[in-house]
Design an enzyme around this catalytic site. Structure first.
Site, short mmCIF file in Angstrom:
data_model
loop_
_atom_site.label_atom_id
_atom_site.label_comp_id
_atom_site.label_asym_id
_atom_site.label_seq_id
_atom_site.Cartn_x
_atom_site.Cartn_y
_atom_site.Cartn_z
N ASP A 54 5.36 4.55 -6.06
CA ASP A 54 4.61 4.47 -7.32
C ASP A 54 3.14 4.17 -7.04
O ASP A 54 2.81 3.18 -6.38
CB ASP A 54 5.19 3.34 -8.18
CG ASP A 54 4.49 3.23 -9.53
OD1 ASP A 54 4.94 3.90 -10.47
OD2 ASP A 54 3.49 2.49 -9.64
N TYR A 59 -5.30 2.44 -9.08
CA TYR A 59 -5.09 1.60 -7.89
C TYR A 59 -6.03 1.98 -6.76
O TYR A 59 -6.11 1.30 -5.75
CB TYR A 59 -3.64 1.70 -7.38
CG TYR A 59 -2.57 1.37 -8.39
CD1 TYR A 59 -2.88 0.75 -9.60
CD2 TYR A 59 -1.23 1.69 -8.16
CE1 TYR A 59 -1.90 0.46 -10.54
CE2 TYR A 59 -0.24 1.40 -9.10
CZ TYR A 59 -0.59 0.80 -10.29
OH TYR A 59 0.38 0.53 -11.21
N LYS A 84 -0.43 7.98 -12.45
CA LYS A 84 -0.66 7.67 -13.87
C LYS A 84 -2.09 8.03 -14.26
O LYS A 84 -3.01 7.88 -13.42
CB LYS A 84 -0.46 6.17 -14.13
CG LYS A 84 0.79 5.60 -13.47
CD LYS A 84 1.03 4.14 -13.73
CE LYS A 84 2.19 3.63 -12.90
NZ LYS A 84 1.83 3.12 -11.57
P1 NDP Z 1 5.54 -7.52 -7.92
O1 NDP Z 1 6.23 -8.28 -8.99
O2 NDP Z 1 6.22 -6.35 -7.30
O3 NDP Z 1 5.11 -8.56 -6.82
C1 NDP Z 1 4.35 -8.22 -5.69
C2 NDP Z 1 4.00 -9.50 -4.96
O4 NDP Z 1 5.18 -10.10 -4.41
C3 NDP Z 1 3.07 -9.28 -3.81
O5 NDP Z 1 2.19 -10.38 -3.74
C4 NDP Z 1 3.99 -9.25 -2.58
O6 NDP Z 1 3.28 -9.70 -1.45
C5 NDP Z 1 5.05 -10.22 -3.00
N1 NDP Z 1 6.39 -9.92 -2.44
C6 NDP Z 1 7.02 -8.73 -2.42
N2 NDP Z 1 8.26 -8.84 -1.88
C7 NDP Z 1 8.40 -10.13 -1.53
C8 NDP Z 1 9.45 -10.86 -0.92
N3 NDP Z 1 10.60 -10.28 -0.57
N4 NDP Z 1 9.26 -12.20 -0.72
C9 NDP Z 1 8.10 -12.80 -1.07
N5 NDP Z 1 7.08 -12.17 -1.65
C10 NDP Z 1 7.22 -10.83 -1.89
O7 NDP Z 1 4.12 -7.09 -8.56
P2 NDP Z 1 3.33 -5.78 -8.88
O8 NDP Z 1 2.39 -6.15 -9.98
O9 NDP Z 1 2.73 -5.21 -7.67
O10 NDP Z 1 4.39 -4.76 -9.53
C11 NDP Z 1 5.12 -3.80 -8.80
C12 NDP Z 1 4.53 -2.41 -8.98
O11 NDP Z 1 4.58 -2.00 -10.34
C13 NDP Z 1 3.04 -2.29 -8.64
O12 NDP Z 1 2.77 -2.38 -7.26
C14 NDP Z 1 2.70 -0.99 -9.29
O13 NDP Z 1 3.14 0.09 -8.50
C15 NDP Z 1 3.46 -1.12 -10.61
N6 NDP Z 1 2.64 -1.70 -11.70
C16 NDP Z 1 2.46 -0.96 -12.84
C17 NDP Z 1 1.72 -1.45 -13.89
C18 NDP Z 1 1.53 -0.63 -15.11
O14 NDP Z 1 0.70 -0.99 -15.96
N7 NDP Z 1 2.23 0.47 -15.25
C19 NDP Z 1 1.07 -2.77 -13.84
C20 NDP Z 1 1.36 -3.50 -12.61
C21 NDP Z 1 2.12 -2.98 -11.62
P3 NDP Z 1 3.01 -8.81 -0.11
O15 NDP Z 1 2.51 -7.47 -0.52
O16 NDP Z 1 2.01 -9.62 0.61
O17 NDP Z 1 4.33 -8.75 0.59
#
Ligand code: NDP
Length: 281
Positions: A54, A59, A84
């Site tokens: 995604d 982004y 998007k």
């Molecule tokens: P998430 O809820 O997926 O959380 C991501 C965070 O969690 C990062 O800081 C990551 O750190 C950490 N993380 C991931 N896996 C683990 C784990 N197993 N243990 C501990 N920490 C972990 O947040 P997002 O906001 O990124 O949402 C997911 C996706 O949804 C986005 O990346 C995007 O593609 C989409 N999105 C869509 C939106 C919309 O308006 N349509 C808005 C926001 C997001 P690290 O990377 O350092 O591992």
């Protein structure tokens, strides 16, 4: 509440209403840098077995995502890729242009899913018409929306030619919005969650530690399994191969009805991101 849809493995899919198979677990890339960071994250995910990535023009990492896909050993047809249209690009003509620009940055000639990123008032109806046009030209296999509440969806459903296939929404134990989930299901719109971990915050709370202990799984794995058993597609983001791998290790256990009801009961309306009825970007 669990769905009838079977959860099998990392390559498993939910069927969209036009028959397109959407892998129910994907990699999110918001805040993944458009350099080696996102290239490596995408390559790791594909190597581990993910088949769904995604991204979004907002982004600013579509080039890196495209590079990761190209450098992987997985063929294009096997991967489900979402982008998007950003708010500033909404409207009919501007959306057609933005779509071409996204394809160019990704280095692709079609997308699997293209979403209206936010319901920009006065604009999103025209934007939807542009997506319908791109879909009719077979440049996108499925079209959908994101951050659309019930009244936004009703507006689209009133005179659309194509019912949105997906609604991508903020979704986690503190923001379940079961009514919206039910409304989407009744209208054959696949629900997809963003920020399933509240951008990491939910993993630090004490909420699901007992469930994690009971199933000998991490809190992250419990939450993702809950997404899938509720029939929700999840796209957790990580740039660390180890986490990307452990986020996909959710196919060897099952949550009970009571476990699911417990997680549903943590709803308190808390948002990580903006309210779709009140955003100014
Ligand atoms: P998430 O809820 O997926 O959380 C991501 C965070 O969690 C990062 O800081 C990551 O750190 C950490 N993380 C991931 N896996 C683990 C784990 N197993 N243990 C501990 N920490 C972990 O947040 P997002 O906001 O990124 O949402 C997911 C996706 O949804 C986005 O990346 C995007 O593609 C989409 N999105 C869509 C939106 C919309 O308006 N349509 C808005 C926001 C997001 P690290 O990377 O350092 O591992």
């Amino acid at each position: 509440m669990s769905t009838n849809r079977t959860i099998t493995d990392l390559k498993g899919t939910f069927n969209l209403h036009n028959g397109v198979a959407m892998p129910y677990l994907g990699l999110g890339t918001y805040q993944s840098d458009n350099d080696q960071q996102v290239v490596d994250a995408v390559k790791s995910a594909l190597e581990i077995g993910y088949r769904h990535i995604d991204t979004a023009s907002a982004y600013k990492n579509e080039e890196g995502v495209g590079k990761g896909i190209k450098e992987s050993n997985v063929s294009r047809e096997e991967i489900f890729i979402t982008s998007k249209v950003w708010n500033a690009d909404q409207g009919y003509e501007a959306t057609l242009k933005a779509f071409d620009e996204s394809l160019n940055r990704l280095g692709l000639d079609y997308l699997d899913l293209y979403l209206v990123h936010w319901p920009v008032p006065e604009k999103y109806a025209e934007t939807w018409k542009a997506l319908e046009h791109l879909y009719s030209e077979k440049k996108i296999r499925a079209i959908g929306v994101s951050n659309f509440l019930k009244h936004h969806l009703e507006e689209i459903l009133k005179d659309c030619e194509v019912v949105p296939m997906v609604n991508q929404m903020e979704f986690h134990p503190h923001l379940v919005q079961q009514d919206l989930l039910d409304f989407c299901k009744e209208n054959t719109i696949q629900y997809e969650s963003w920020s399933p971990f509240m951008q990491g915050k939910v993993l630090e709370l004490d909420l699901c530690n007992d469930l994690a202990k009971k199933h000998k799984k991490s809190v992250a794995q419990i939450i993702l399994r809950w997404n899938l058993q509720k029939g929700v597609v999840a796209i957790p983001k990580s740039v660390h191969a180890k986490r990307i791998k452990s986020n996909a290790d959710i196919f060897d256990f099952e949550l009970s009805k009571e476990d699911i009801a417990f997680l549903d009961g943590l709803e308190n309306g808390q948002r990580t991101g903006p309210d779709p009825d009140n955003f100014n970007f």
